[in-house]
Design an enzyme around this catalytic site. Sequence first.
Site, short mmCIF file in Angstrom:
data_model
loop_
_atom_site.label_atom_id
_atom_site.label_comp_id
_atom_site.label_asym_id
_atom_site.label_seq_id
_atom_site.Cartn_x
_atom_site.Cartn_y
_atom_site.Cartn_z
N HIS A 1 0.77 -1.06 -0.15
CA HIS A 1 0.12 0.22 0.06
C HIS A 1 0.86 1.26 0.01
O HIS A 1 0.66 2.28 -0.86
CB HIS A 1 -0.95 -0.07 1.31
CG HIS A 1 -1.83 -1.08 1.33
ND1 HIS A 1 -1.91 -1.94 2.32
CD2 HIS A 1 -3.11 -1.47 0.42
CE1 HIS A 1 -2.88 -2.95 2.23
NE2 HIS A 1 -3.73 -2.61 1.18
N GLN B 1 -8.98 -6.13 -11.05
CA GLN B 1 -9.85 -4.87 -10.54
C GLN B 1 -9.12 -3.72 -11.25
O GLN B 1 -9.87 -2.80 -11.48
CB GLN B 1 -9.28 -4.76 -8.72
CG GLN B 1 -9.54 -3.74 -8.20
CD GLN B 1 -9.38 -3.66 -6.74
OE1 GLN B 1 -10.29 -4.18 -5.80
NE2 GLN B 1 -8.39 -3.19 -6.19
P1 AMP Z 1 -6.68 -3.49 -0.46
O1 AMP Z 1 -6.51 -2.69 0.83
O2 AMP Z 1 -6.36 -5.02 -0.36
O3 AMP Z 1 -8.17 -3.22 -1.00
O4 AMP Z 1 -5.59 -2.92 -1.30
C1 AMP Z 1 -5.62 -1.52 -1.72
C2 AMP Z 1 -4.60 -1.26 -2.90
O5 AMP Z 1 -3.31 -1.70 -2.60
C3 AMP Z 1 -5.12 -2.06 -4.11
O6 AMP Z 1 -5.13 -1.26 -5.30
C4 AMP Z 1 -4.47 -3.07 -4.26
O7 AMP Z 1 -4.23 -3.84 -5.50
C5 AMP Z 1 -2.95 -2.62 -3.61
N1 AMP Z 1 -2.19 -3.79 -3.16
C6 AMP Z 1 -2.29 -4.66 -2.28
N2 AMP Z 1 -1.32 -5.56 -2.16
C7 AMP Z 1 -0.36 -4.89 -2.92
C8 AMP Z 1 1.02 -5.19 -3.34
N3 AMP Z 1 1.58 -6.44 -2.56
N4 AMP Z 1 1.76 -4.63 -4.02
C9 AMP Z 1 1.21 -3.56 -4.60
N5 AMP Z 1 -0.15 -3.13 -4.39
C10 AMP Z 1 -0.90 -3.82 -3.67
#
Ligand code: AMP
Length: 280
Positions: A37, A153
Amino acid sequence: MLIFNKITELEGFLEGLKSKGQSIGFVPTMGALHKGHISLIEASKATCDVTVCSVFVNPTQFNDTADLAHYPRMPEADTLLLEQANCDALFLPTVSEIYPTREKQIFDFGELDKILEGKYRPGHFNGVAQVVKRFFEIVQPNRAFFGSKDFQQVKIVEALAKQMKSGAEIVSCAILREPDGLAMSSRNALLSSNERVLASLIPRLLTKAKELALSSGLLAAKEYLSKEVAKQPLMKLDYFEFCNPTNLTTITQLQPNEKVVALLAIFVGKIRLIDNIILN
Ligand code: AMP
């Protein structure tokens, strides 16, 4: 860092900045923040004047109520991490602030929300679109940053931004991984120590499957990966597919110069993880 719980207060803050010609970068998250994040925050800070991060566990994108109940929530730790990353504003709304009525909007993404994740999590992307639309209307960002770990997504959000003529540029950012290769995810915190060790198999299998796909073909790679997963009593594969990275249609045979992404969803114990790898 400024913290907003109310839409009107965030809107007031952003209006002031926009009137001064400042560009707004937006990073929507569901919290339990990790370095993945934070890499999105850094990407936003690198190209936008002001970075807004939202932390909101969106109930409408959970097709499983137990999953929603168990989703990790740690707003204090999230706030600290965002402060350390020099994020400018945190939007931390309640469910009733985002959804004052139970009205459900239905989106049409054609096949895009029915395949892969959409097939196994019916309604998931409709819920994602609902919350992203709401956030885009509130924040009206110049750029919005999403991780390519959630590959499908990103496609849905791109389609949504087009449909709602949002004008926001959708920026897809690289997957951040743990030292053993496991894609960082808030859900990793829910794995037991045994499951966590086992989960490191996922990136290794993906890398090996990619090599096999390029040397021996996609079918051989699919067979290899499903056989290896079947050897693990704690693992269950939902899908492993090779797709066109632009529209996510299935690819059965490699063609010269054709780009391919391999995507999977897999259970480790009760925790469902997703990952993907670009082939070429
Ligand atoms: P989430 O909190 O899981 O909904 O993720 C929020 C954002 O962070 C989304 O755009 C995810 O794709 C991104 N994200 C989650 N994990 C990762 C990661 N390992 N590397 C890069 N972006 C991530």
